[in-house]
Design a protein around this motif. Structure first.
Motif, PDB file in Angstrom:
ATOM      1  N   ILE A 259       0.868  -1.513  -0.142  1.00 40.64           N
ATOM      2  CA  ILE A 259      -0.276  -0.062   0.538  1.00 40.64           C
ATOM      3  C   ILE A 259       1.144   1.131   0.229  1.00 40.64           C
ATOM      4  CG2 ILE A 259      -1.740   1.502   1.640  1.00 40.64           C
ATOM      5  CD1 ILE A 259      -2.626  -1.423   2.069  1.00 40.64           C
ATOM      6  N   ALA A 260       1.997   0.929   0.587  1.00 30.81           N
ATOM      7  CA  ALA A 260       2.762   2.351   0.942  1.00 30.81           C
ATOM      8  C   ALA A 260       3.309   2.815  -0.374  1.00 30.81           C
ATOM      9  CB  ALA A 260       4.197   2.745   1.654  1.00 30.81           C
ATOM     10  N   GLY A 261       3.850   1.908  -0.790  1.00 32.42           N
ATOM     11  CA  GLY A 261       4.479   1.434  -2.079  1.00 32.42           C
ATOM     12  C   GLY A 261       4.033   2.431  -3.313  1.00 32.42           C
ATOM     13  N   TYR A 262       2.548   1.704  -3.285  1.00 32.15           N
ATOM     14  CA  TYR A 262       1.174   2.071  -4.188  1.00 32.15           C
ATOM     15  C   TYR A 262       1.464   3.660  -3.958  1.00 32.15           C
ATOM     16  CZ  TYR A 262      -2.423   2.475  -7.518  1.00 32.15           C
ATOM     17  OH  TYR A 262      -3.421   2.712  -8.334  1.00 32.15           O
ATOM     18  N   VAL A 263       0.455   4.052  -3.017  1.00 27.85           N
ATOM     19  CA  VAL A 263       0.376   5.446  -3.170  1.00 27.85           C
ATOM     20  C   VAL A 263       1.814   6.692  -2.871  1.00 27.85           C
ATOM     21  CG1 VAL A 263      -1.499   4.571  -1.215  1.00 27.85           C
ATOM     22  CG2 VAL A 263       0.505   5.317  -0.058  1.00 27.85           C
ATOM     23  N   LYS A 264       2.919   5.894  -3.004  1.00 30.84           N
ATOM     24  CA  LYS A 264       3.798   6.519  -3.058  1.00 30.84           C
ATOM     25  C   LYS A 264       3.860   7.032  -4.802  1.00 30.84           C
ATOM     26  CE  LYS A 264       5.621   7.074   1.426  1.00 30.84           C
ATOM     27  NZ  LYS A 264       6.908   6.404   2.278  1.00 30.84           N
ATOM     28  N   GLU A 265       3.735   5.968  -5.292  1.00 34.08           N
ATOM     29  CA  GLU A 265       4.642   6.382  -6.420  1.00 34.08           C
ATOM     30  C   GLU A 265       3.393   5.590  -7.529  1.00 34.08           C
ATOM     31  OE1 GLU A 265       7.647   7.115  -7.660  1.00 34.08           O
ATOM     32  OE2 GLU A 265       8.637   7.616  -5.382  1.00 34.08           O
ATOM     33  N   HIS A 266       2.692   5.234  -7.048  1.00 34.86           N
ATOM     34  CA  HIS A 266       1.214   4.456  -8.355  1.00 34.86           C
ATOM     35  C   HIS A 266       1.740   3.475  -9.188  1.00 34.86           C
ATOM     36  CE1 HIS A 266      -1.528   7.504  -6.342  1.00 34.86           C
ATOM     37  NE2 HIS A 266      -0.807   8.245  -6.735  1.00 34.86           N
ATOM     38  N   SER A 267       2.436   3.616  -8.625  1.00 33.90           N
ATOM     39  CA  SER A 267       3.236   2.077  -9.556  1.00 33.90           C
ATOM     40  C   SER A 267       3.058   0.294  -8.548  1.00 33.90           C
ATOM     41  CB  SER A 267       4.523   2.104 -10.067  1.00 33.90           C
ATOM     42  OG  SER A 267       4.982   0.890 -10.176  1.00 33.90           O
ATOM     43  N   TYR A 268       2.606  -0.519  -9.406  1.00 29.96           N
ATOM     44  CA  TYR A 268       2.276  -2.184  -9.549  1.00 29.96           C
ATOM     45  C   TYR A 268       3.264  -2.184  -9.174  1.00 29.96           C
ATOM     46  CZ  TYR A 268      -2.603  -1.786  -9.764  1.00 29.96           C
ATOM     47  OH  TYR A 268      -3.584  -1.194  -9.728  1.00 29.96           O
ATOM     48  N   GLU A 269       4.702  -1.846  -9.595  1.00 30.91           N
ATOM     49  CA  GLU A 269       6.151  -2.667  -9.235  1.00 30.91           C
ATOM     50  C   GLU A 269       6.815  -1.871  -8.060  1.00 30.91           C
ATOM     51  OE1 GLU A 269      10.050  -2.952 -12.004  1.00 30.91           O
ATOM     52  OE2 GLU A 269       9.048  -1.413 -12.475  1.00 30.91           O
ATOM     53  N   GLU A 270       6.526  -0.608  -8.041  1.00 30.76           N
ATOM     54  CA  GLU A 270       7.285  -0.417  -6.595  1.00 30.76           C
ATOM     55  C   GLU A 270       6.620  -0.982  -5.349  1.00 30.76           C
ATOM     56  OE1 GLU A 270       9.132   1.941  -4.372  1.00 30.76           O
ATOM     57  OE2 GLU A 270      10.055   1.344  -6.178  1.00 30.76           O
ATOM     58  N   ALA A 271       5.273  -1.074  -5.680  1.00 28.40           N
ATOM     59  CA  ALA A 271       4.162  -1.339  -4.409  1.00 28.40           C
ATOM     60  C   ALA A 271       4.841  -2.997  -3.573  1.00 28.40           C
ATOM     61  CB  ALA A 271       2.464  -1.530  -5.121  1.00 28.40           C
ATOM     62  N   PHE A 272       4.731  -3.631  -5.389  1.00 31.87           N
ATOM     63  CA  PHE A 272       5.240  -5.069  -5.123  1.00 31.87           C
ATOM     64  C   PHE A 272       6.798  -5.091  -4.279  1.00 31.87           C
ATOM     65  CE2 PHE A 272       7.286  -8.840  -7.339  1.00 31.87           C
ATOM     66  CZ  PHE A 272       6.989  -9.745  -6.897  1.00 31.87           C
ATOM     67  N   LYS A 273       8.105  -4.321  -4.892  1.00 27.81           N
ATOM     68  CA  LYS A 273       9.156  -4.024  -3.774  1.00 27.81           C
ATOM     69  C   LYS A 273       8.694  -4.272  -2.847  1.00 27.81           C
ATOM     70  CE  LYS A 273      12.208  -2.266  -6.408  1.00 27.81           C
ATOM     71  NZ  LYS A 273      12.995  -1.512  -7.248  1.00 27.81           N
ATOM     72  N   MET A 274       8.412  -3.028  -2.569  1.00 20.03           N
ATOM     73  CA  MET A 274       8.328  -2.388  -1.088  1.00 20.03           C
ATOM     74  C   MET A 274       7.140  -3.583  -0.537  1.00 20.03           C
ATOM     75  SD  MET A 274       9.436   0.759  -0.503  1.00 20.03           S
ATOM     76  CE  MET A 274       8.561   1.002   1.107  1.00 20.03           C
ATOM     77  N   GLY A 275       6.007  -3.700  -0.556  1.00 19.00           N
ATOM     78  CA  GLY A 275       5.781  -5.161   0.132  1.00 19.00           C
ATOM     79  C   GLY A 275       6.644  -6.364   0.213  1.00 19.00           C
ATOM     80  N   ILE A 276       7.493  -6.966  -0.025  1.00 22.77           N
ATOM     81  CA  ILE A 276       8.828  -7.554  -0.356  1.00 22.77           C
ATOM     82  C   ILE A 276       9.365  -7.538   0.837  1.00 22.77           C
ATOM     83  CG2 ILE A 276      10.344  -9.032  -1.250  1.00 22.77           C
ATOM     84  CD1 ILE A 276       9.198  -9.045  -4.209  1.00 22.77           C
ATOM     85  N   ALA A 277      10.276  -5.714   1.087  1.00 20.71           N
ATOM     86  CA  ALA A 277      10.433  -5.292   1.876  1.00 20.71           C
ATOM     87  C   ALA A 277      10.183  -5.653   2.823  1.00 20.71           C
ATOM     88  CB  ALA A 277      11.345  -4.094   0.980  1.00 20.71           C
ATOM     89  N   ALA A 278       9.444  -4.643   2.869  1.00 19.36           N
ATOM     90  CA  ALA A 278       8.523  -4.912   4.566  1.00 19.36           C
ATOM     91  C   ALA A 278       8.372  -6.069   5.334  1.00 19.36           C
ATOM     92  CB  ALA A 278       7.607  -3.837   4.247  1.00 19.36           C
ATOM     93  N   GLY A 279       7.645  -6.769   4.404  1.00 18.51           N
ATOM     94  CA  GLY A 279       7.638  -8.876   4.943  1.00 18.51           C
ATOM     95  C   GLY A 279       8.441  -9.172   5.109  1.00 18.51           C
ATOM     96  N   THR A 280       9.916  -9.216   4.004  1.00 19.22           N
ATOM     97  CA  THR A 280      11.024  -9.368   4.060  1.00 19.22           C
ATOM     98  C   THR A 280      11.320  -8.894   6.006  1.00 19.22           C
ATOM     99  OG1 THR A 280      11.056  -9.714   2.093  1.00 19.22           O
ATOM    100  CG2 THR A 280      13.103 -10.057   3.613  1.00 19.22           C
ATOM    101  N   ALA A 281      11.819  -7.685   6.246  1.00 24.72           N
ATOM    102  CA  ALA A 281      12.725  -7.350   7.092  1.00 24.72           C
ATOM    103  C   ALA A 281      11.609  -7.143   8.558  1.00 24.72           C
ATOM    104  CB  ALA A 281      12.429  -6.064   6.819  1.00 24.72           C
ATOM    105  N   THR A 282      10.421  -7.662   8.843  1.00 23.91           N
ATOM    106  CA  THR A 282       9.701  -7.756   9.793  1.00 23.91           C
ATOM    107  C   THR A 282       9.871  -9.482  10.230  1.00 23.91           C
ATOM    108  OG1 THR A 282       7.791  -6.595  10.124  1.00 23.91           O
ATOM    109  CG2 THR A 282       7.338  -9.284  10.529  1.00 23.91           C
ATOM    110  N   ALA A 283       9.986 -10.463   9.154  1.00 23.69           N
ATOM    111  CA  ALA A 283      10.663 -11.872   9.166  1.00 23.69           C
ATOM    112  C   ALA A 283      11.566 -11.762   9.651  1.00 23.69           C
ATOM    113  CB  ALA A 283       9.660 -12.631   7.867  1.00 23.69           C
ATOM    114  N   PHE A 284      12.463 -10.722   9.674  1.00 28.05           N
ATOM    115  CA  PHE A 284      13.966 -10.877   9.864  1.00 28.05           C
ATOM    116  C   PHE A 284      14.145 -10.166  10.960  1.00 28.05           C
ATOM    117  CE2 PHE A 284      16.087 -12.014   5.137  1.00 28.05           C
ATOM    118  CZ  PHE A 284      15.336 -12.532   5.520  1.00 28.05           C
TER     119      PHE A 284
END
Length: 301
Positions: A259-284
């Motif tokens: 959601i953060a990536g999408y609302v900031k950039e309106h890009s699904y690619e950016e949303a996907f990258k931010m989603g992976i980053a946030a999910g992975t960071a919490t898992a670690f």
């Protein structure tokens, strides 16, 4: 404004042990307490990523007071409805060297009057808003609660994100949720199939999109993730190498990052990258990831 709803928030009591001995007295090596619930987790990560949002839902008793105060302390706008009886649940999460064990409380009962109050709060949402419906429906509410909310908002233009499982998810697809995020196990359960590869995930994500979902984000644990967009774009990632500390909140963090990536950039690619980053960071991480931890993972993508 982004609004999250947590119907059954919790006080999460996290306990680390060297080894869990069933039937014996165990002494923790570390412990901490956090406000819990999928919507609240999404709100906290959104705020850490600089995205203003409001946390809605229900709290009760002394545990509810803690949840409200801790959520507010995180910088999230806390707009919970206080129930007259009972107390918000306490979830115990025990982690040792080989496993995670959880005991989840039941929580306080929500009346039809309380639910009406919540519906009145979201009735004013517009196309400028995003609503996140995350987690299970408490036993005190009708199974169709998500469906009813989405039906009421279907002409508002509100983008609705649904992070739920089984019938709770399938029954809302006709109202075209903006995003759904099953993991690969949940995706397999929906179709009584086995999801082994990203191609499998894409195939069944496309079936969910054909049923109404606009965008389908599938997390696949250490195998990475897949995004199928409403424009039929496919994005995949094989994951980041690292030590998983806890899976608690990782999926919620992925939703928040998207959601953060999408609302900031309106890009699904950016949303996907931010989603992976946030999910992975919490898992670690111990608990939900910090912005610095998310940024560190993002730079590795």
């Amino acid at each position: 404004m982004i609004n999250t709803i947590t119907f059954n928030p919790s006080v999460d009591y996290m306990v680390d042990l060297s080894q869990l001995e069933i039937g014996e007295i165990n002494r923790s090596s570390a412990e901490y307490i956090l406000p819990g619930g999928k919507g609240i987790n999404v709100s906290i990560i959104l705020n850490r990523l600089g995205v203003t949002n409001k946390a809605l839902g229900f709290v009760a008793g002394f545990t509810g007071d803690y949840i409200e105060q801790a959520t507010f302390k995180e910088g999230v706008i806390a707009d919970f409805i206080k129930l007259k009886e009972g107390f918000s649940r306490i979830n115990v999460k025990i982690t040792d060297a080989t496993s995670e064990t959880g005991v989840n409380g039941s929580g306080a009962a929500i009346s039809s009057e309380d639910l009406l109050h919540l519906n009145q709060k979201i009735a004013t949402l517009t196309a400028d808003d995003i609503l996140v419906l995350a987690g299970a429906i408490p036993a005190s509410l009708p199974d169709a609660t998500y469906r009813d909310m989405m039906e009421a908002l279907q002409n508002s233009g509100t983008k609705i994100v649904v992070d739920a499982t089984k019938d709770l998810l399938m029954n809302v697809l006709e109202y075209r949720p903006f995003l759904i995020k099953p993991n690969h196990i949940e995706l397999a359960e929906l179709f009584d199939e086995t999801i082994k590869t990203k191609d499998d995930a894409i195939e069944y994500a496309r079936k969910l999109r054909d049923l109404g979902a606009r965008n389908v984000l599938v997390s696949m644990a250490d195998e990475g993730a897949v995004l199928l967009t409403e424009d039929d774009e496919v994005f995949t990632h094989s994951g980041i190498a690292g030590k998983m500390v806890s899976s608690v909140g990782a999926g919620d963090s992925m939703v928040a990052g998207f959601i953060a990536g999408y609302v900031k950039e309106h890009s699904y690619e950016e949303a996907f990258k931010m989603g992976i980053a946030a999910g992975t960071a919490t898992a670690f991480s111990d608990g939900l990831a910090t912005k610095a931890e998310i940024d560190n993972i993002y730079r590795q993508l």
